[in-house]
Scaffold this motif. Structure first.
Motif, PDB file in Angstrom:
ATOM      1  N   ALA A 274       1.220  -1.232  -0.261  1.00  0.00           N
ATOM      2  CA  ALA A 274      -0.081  -0.018   0.084  1.00  0.00           C
ATOM      3  C   ALA A 274       0.849   1.439   0.172  1.00  0.00           C
ATOM      4  CB  ALA A 274      -0.936  -0.030   1.169  1.00  0.00           C
ATOM      5  N   GLY A 275       2.035   1.418   0.673  1.00  0.00           N
ATOM      6  CA  GLY A 275       3.042   2.309   0.937  1.00  0.00           C
ATOM      7  C   GLY A 275       3.462   2.909  -0.500  1.00  0.00           C
ATOM      8  N   ILE A 276       3.603   1.647  -1.097  1.00  0.00           N
ATOM      9  CA  ILE A 276       4.740   1.201  -2.803  1.00  0.00           C
ATOM     10  C   ILE A 276       3.952   2.233  -3.801  1.00  0.00           C
ATOM     11  CG2 ILE A 276       5.006   0.235  -4.311  1.00  0.00           C
ATOM     12  CD1 ILE A 276       5.952  -1.622  -2.485  1.00  0.00           C
ATOM     13  N   ARG A 277       2.711   2.074  -3.479  1.00  0.00           N
ATOM     14  CA  ARG A 277       1.233   2.563  -4.469  1.00  0.00           C
ATOM     15  C   ARG A 277       1.030   3.619  -3.950  1.00  0.00           C
ATOM     16  NH1 ARG A 277      -1.111  -2.647  -3.750  1.00  0.00           N
ATOM     17  NH2 ARG A 277      -1.374  -4.211  -5.545  1.00  0.00           N
ATOM     18  N   GLU A 278       1.226   3.947  -2.835  1.00  0.00           N
ATOM     19  CA  GLU A 278       1.014   6.238  -2.441  1.00  0.00           C
ATOM     20  C   GLU A 278       1.627   6.944  -2.846  1.00  0.00           C
ATOM     21  OE1 GLU A 278       0.082   7.495   1.823  1.00  0.00           O
ATOM     22  OE2 GLU A 278      -0.232   5.604   2.305  1.00  0.00           O
ATOM     23  N   VAL A 279       2.723   6.593  -2.208  1.00  0.00           N
ATOM     24  CA  VAL A 279       4.163   7.317  -3.449  1.00  0.00           C
ATOM     25  C   VAL A 279       3.943   7.569  -5.002  1.00  0.00           C
ATOM     26  CG1 VAL A 279       5.391   6.720  -0.731  1.00  0.00           C
ATOM     27  CG2 VAL A 279       6.264   5.672  -2.912  1.00  0.00           C
ATOM     28  N   GLY A 280       2.748   6.521  -5.287  1.00  0.00           N
ATOM     29  CA  GLY A 280       3.163   7.028  -7.002  1.00  0.00           C
ATOM     30  C   GLY A 280       3.681   5.810  -7.461  1.00  0.00           C
ATOM     31  N   ILE A 281       4.312   4.567  -6.909  1.00  0.00           N
ATOM     32  CA  ILE A 281       4.861   3.530  -7.163  1.00  0.00           C
ATOM     33  C   ILE A 281       3.832   2.813  -8.615  1.00  0.00           C
ATOM     34  CG2 ILE A 281       6.297   1.589  -7.431  1.00  0.00           C
ATOM     35  CD1 ILE A 281       7.826   3.001  -5.298  1.00  0.00           C
ATOM     36  N   VAL A 282       3.945   2.844  -9.383  1.00  0.00           N
ATOM     37  CA  VAL A 282       2.332   1.950 -10.309  1.00  0.00           C
ATOM     38  C   VAL A 282       2.883   0.452 -10.293  1.00  0.00           C
ATOM     39  CG1 VAL A 282       0.828   2.025 -12.197  1.00  0.00           C
ATOM     40  CG2 VAL A 282       1.699   3.997 -11.589  1.00  0.00           C
ATOM     41  N   ASP A 283       4.039  -0.118 -10.912  1.00  0.00           N
ATOM     42  CA  ASP A 283       3.739  -1.132 -10.599  1.00  0.00           C
ATOM     43  C   ASP A 283       5.639  -1.577  -9.916  1.00  0.00           C
ATOM     44  OD1 ASP A 283       3.989  -4.089 -11.583  1.00  0.00           O
ATOM     45  OD2 ASP A 283       5.148  -3.386 -13.609  1.00  0.00           O
ATOM     46  N   MET A 284       5.910  -2.554  -9.243  1.00  0.00           N
ATOM     47  CA  MET A 284       7.559  -2.702  -9.080  1.00  0.00           C
ATOM     48  C   MET A 284       7.801  -4.472 -10.104  1.00  0.00           C
ATOM     49  SD  MET A 284       8.804  -2.160  -5.588  1.00  0.00           S
ATOM     50  CE  MET A 284       9.094  -0.699  -5.936  1.00  0.00           C
ATOM     51  N   GLN A 285       8.908  -4.558 -10.392  1.00  0.00           N
ATOM     52  CA  GLN A 285       9.024  -6.391 -10.552  1.00  0.00           C
ATOM     53  C   GLN A 285      10.454  -6.368 -10.735  1.00  0.00           C
ATOM     54  OE1 GLN A 285       7.863  -7.441 -14.540  1.00  0.00           O
ATOM     55  NE2 GLN A 285       6.431  -5.582 -14.634  1.00  0.00           N
ATOM     56  N   ILE A 286      10.338  -7.120  -9.610  1.00  0.00           N
ATOM     57  CA  ILE A 286      12.221  -7.575  -9.064  1.00  0.00           C
ATOM     58  C   ILE A 286      12.621  -9.039 -10.302  1.00  0.00           C
ATOM     59  CG2 ILE A 286      13.621  -8.143  -7.095  1.00  0.00           C
ATOM     60  CD1 ILE A 286      11.816  -6.578  -5.388  1.00  0.00           C
ATOM     61  N   TYR A 287      13.183  -8.969 -10.606  1.00  0.00           N
ATOM     62  CA  TYR A 287      13.868 -10.461 -11.063  1.00  0.00           C
ATOM     63  C   TYR A 287      14.854 -10.713 -10.585  1.00  0.00           C
ATOM     64  CZ  TYR A 287      10.502  -9.437 -14.610  1.00  0.00           C
ATOM     65  OH  TYR A 287       9.394  -8.493 -15.482  1.00  0.00           O
ATOM     66  N   ILE A 288      15.365 -12.255 -10.593  1.00  0.00           N
ATOM     67  CA  ILE A 288      16.894 -12.693 -10.250  1.00  0.00           C
ATOM     68  C   ILE A 288      17.611 -13.721 -10.806  1.00  0.00           C
ATOM     69  CG2 ILE A 288      16.004 -14.666  -9.237  1.00  0.00           C
ATOM     70  CD1 ILE A 288      17.127 -14.489  -6.823  1.00  0.00           C
ATOM     71  N   TYR A 289      19.222 -13.493 -10.576  1.00  0.00           N
ATOM     72  CA  TYR A 289      19.324 -14.105 -11.737  1.00  0.00           C
ATOM     73  C   TYR A 289      20.893 -14.415 -10.999  1.00  0.00           C
ATOM     74  CZ  TYR A 289      23.016 -15.530 -15.136  1.00  0.00           C
ATOM     75  OH  TYR A 289      23.964 -16.753 -15.781  1.00  0.00           O
ATOM     76  N   GLY A 290      20.957 -15.551  -9.997  1.00  0.00           N
ATOM     77  CA  GLY A 290      21.888 -16.076  -9.607  1.00  0.00           C
ATOM     78  C   GLY A 290      21.930 -15.228  -7.664  1.00  0.00           C
TER      79      GLY A 290
END
Length: 109
Positions: A33-49
């Motif tokens: 909810a906080g992430i959205r509240e500050v204006g972040i519409v989409d967040m994705q995290i990818y991992i390699y090793g």
């Protein structure tokens, strides 16, 4: 819309990496909810090793310095950062903005 790409390294430990990935299967609702509240519409995290890559799409009004600082003050954000830091190759007490290193785009099709 703005897009930010950032990187961060985890400790190179298979069990810690698996635990970090498992934590992200159930990110706390207050954090999302906080992430959205500050204006972040989409967040994705990818991992390699043990390397993480985050893509963050924001509103046009989003300001990285101002809004990351604001995000840090919202409910459970600091607790989440502290909880995640045991997996991350970061200095104690670093903010999310200090941990995640902004990447520079060098090519766009």
């Amino acid at each position: 819309m703005k897009r930010y790409c950032q990187t961060l390294d985890l400790y190179d430990d298979k069990e810690l990496i698996e635990a970090y990935v498992a934590e992200h299967a159930h990110v706390w609702e207050e954090v999302k909810a906080g992430i959205r509240e500050v204006g972040i519409v989409d967040m994705q995290i990818y991992i390699y090793g043990n390397h993480l890559f985050m893509i963050m799409d924001t509103t046009d009004e989003f300001d990285m310095e101002r809004d990351y600082a604001r995000l840090a003050t919202l409910p459970r954000q600091a607790e989440w950062e502290e909880h995640m830091s045991k997996y991350q190759k970061v200095l104690p007490g670093q903010s999310s903005q200090e941990k995640w290193k902004l990447m520079e785009r060098i090519f766009k099709l």
